[in-house]
Design an enzyme around this catalytic site. Structure first.
Site, mmCIF file in Angstrom:
data_model
loop_
_atom_site.group_PDB
_atom_site.id
_atom_site.type_symbol
_atom_site.label_atom_id
_atom_site.label_comp_id
_atom_site.label_asym_id
_atom_site.label_seq_id
_atom_site.Cartn_x
_atom_site.Cartn_y
_atom_site.Cartn_z
ATOM 1 N N ASP A 40 0.876 -1.161 0.000
ATOM 2 C CA ASP A 40 0.000 0.000 0.000
ATOM 3 C C ASP A 40 0.922 1.223 0.000
ATOM 4 O OD1 ASP A 40 -2.390 1.570 0.374
ATOM 5 O OD2 ASP A 40 -1.788 1.789 2.466
ATOM 6 N N ASP B 65 -0.203 5.136 1.102
ATOM 7 C CA ASP B 65 -0.489 6.092 2.172
ATOM 8 C C ASP B 65 -0.518 5.409 3.536
ATOM 9 O OD1 ASP B 65 -1.140 8.759 0.844
ATOM 10 O OD2 ASP B 65 -2.381 7.376 -0.309
#
Length: 213
Positions: free
Chosen positions: A8, A10
């Site tokens: 991922d 953020d």
């Protein structure tokens, strides 16, 4: 055999989640409204579909607000809270170790392409990743598995040959739905949330043992 790590973005590579929460928490407080982490967490790792901070504030105030003004103020506050964007502990070392072992690297993020590419380039790690998929590449973002399934397809591997690294329950749900093992590394915003069906939980990527993986 593990052939790829899928990250991922953020809150995992750079903690952009906490500054955004602080920014909107301040704006809500200035309007006399409380913004709890439980409510904010509904949009962490996904879109504003379930919780839109502008629309929710309008509902709480029972009046229209100037979206452009709120957007500008939130961006200004975000920049102050973020300060100098820095890669989170253990990320660079993990990327380096993976490269040395011939493990492919990918990013699968619900954020926009410009946002993710911009930060990866600013941090000097863009070239580590064979694949970078963002919200523009799919019809549905996390918790839908589409981003992770697309990453597998682009990497040319099976779900059993990958490990996902995530910081949010929405991301974990997406990884689980795609059938990929997931290691969770929560940040300040997400560490108090409920995570189910994960392989391992770490406080930071600096705790990774490559040999154990």
């Amino acid at each position: 055999m593990v052939k790829a790590f899928i990250f991922d973005f953020d809150g995992l590579i750079v903690d952009t989640e906490t500054p955004w929460y602080y920014a909107f928490r301040d704006i809500y407080e200035e309007h006399g409204v409380e913004l709890g982490l439980e409510l904010w967490s509904k949009n962490v790792g996904t879109s504003f579909e379930e919780f839109h901070p502008f629309l929710y504030l309008e509902q709480a105030l029972q009046k229209k607000i100037d979206h452009d003004h709120i957007k500008l103020i939130s961006e200004q506050k975000y920049e102050v809270y973020l300060g100098q964007a820095a890669i989170l502990p253990g990320v660079y070392e993990l990327l380096q170790s993976a490269r040395e072992k011939g493990i492919q690297l990918a990013v699968a993020s619900s954020s926009t392409r410009d946002w993710v590419h911009g930060y990866l380039q600013k941090l000097g790690i863009f070239d580590y990743f064979t694949v970078v998929h963002t919200s523009e590449d799919v019809k549905r973002v996390k918790p839908d598995p589409e981003l992770y399934l697309l990453a597998l397809q682009s990497l040319g591997i099976e779900a059993s040959e990958a490990i996902v690294f995530e910081d949010s329950p929405n991301g974990l749900k997406a990884a689980n739905a795609a059938g990929i093992r997931c290691i969770i590394v929560p940040n300040e915003v997400t560490r108090g949330l409920e995570f189910a069906m994960h392989e391992l939980r770490l406080s930071s990527l600096a705790e990774i043992d490559m040999e154990a993986l």
